[in-house]
Design a protein around this motif. Structure first.
Motif, mmCIF file in Angstrom:
data_model
loop_
_atom_site.group_PDB
_atom_site.id
_atom_site.type_symbol
_atom_site.label_atom_id
_atom_site.label_comp_id
_atom_site.label_asym_id
_atom_site.label_seq_id
_atom_site.Cartn_x
_atom_site.Cartn_y
_atom_site.Cartn_z
ATOM 1 N N PHE A 93 0.577 8.401 -5.943
ATOM 2 C CA PHE A 93 -0.196 9.880 -5.660
ATOM 3 C C PHE A 93 0.881 10.754 -4.931
ATOM 4 O O PHE A 93 0.358 11.680 -4.641
ATOM 5 N N ARG A 94 2.113 10.599 -5.416
ATOM 6 C CA ARG A 94 2.840 11.451 -4.741
ATOM 7 C C ARG A 94 3.085 12.600 -5.750
ATOM 8 O O ARG A 94 2.704 12.884 -6.772
ATOM 9 N N TYR B 4 1.124 3.796 -3.049
ATOM 10 C CA TYR B 4 0.753 5.525 -2.643
ATOM 11 C C TYR B 4 1.908 6.469 -3.280
ATOM 12 O O TYR B 4 1.731 7.345 -3.825
ATOM 13 N N ALA C 133 0.865 -1.108 0.137
ATOM 14 C CA ALA C 133 -0.017 -0.055 -0.004
ATOM 15 C C ALA C 133 0.967 1.249 0.130
ATOM 16 O O ALA C 133 0.658 2.122 -0.779
#
Length: 130
Positions: free
Chosen positions: A38-39, A34, A30
């Protein structure tokens, strides 16, 4: 008597270690997902994307091509009498009204037909007099 719902202590340790390792693996996946998806790329975006000042102006483009052109609308002239065209009275692309003269034909054939018709009329009139 042993309660069947209670597991021995050695079994609890094994399941507990297995559960902890599975949770650790899921958390690692996870966190990695991420960070990958999503950074924020704000620092990298500023250094890798070029920027250009915007200015207003005319945009021009030219197109060249080769081929055969064909008109979307064509019309065939309908002459009242047959004959050889001697002169054309209009230019290409000129708009003409219905019934306007667009060409002249050689009058020799029409004049010959008129003479023959006149002679036939004289002959018919002379037949009536007899």
């Amino acid at each position: 008597m042993i309660n069947p719902r209670v597991l021995p202590r050695s079994k609890l340790r094994g399941l507990s270690l297995l559960n902890v390792s599975l949770v650790a693996v899921v958390l690692a996946i996870a966190v990695t997902a991420y960070l990958l998806f999503f950074r924020s790329d704000s620092e990298a975006a500023g250094t890798t994307r070029p920027s250009v000042a915007v200015a207003r102006g005319d945009v021009t483009a030219s197109v060249t091509s080769s081929g055969t052109l064909q008109s979307g609308q064509t019309a065939s002239p309908q002459f009242a009498t047959p004959g050889t065209v001697t002169t054309i009275l209009v230019k290409v692309g000129q708009v003409v009204a219905k019934g306007a003269a667009i060409a002249t034909i050689d009058p020799a054939a029409a004049e010959r037909d008129v003479r023959i018709a006149e002679q036939n009329q004289i002959a018919a009139a002379s037949e009536l007099r007899r």
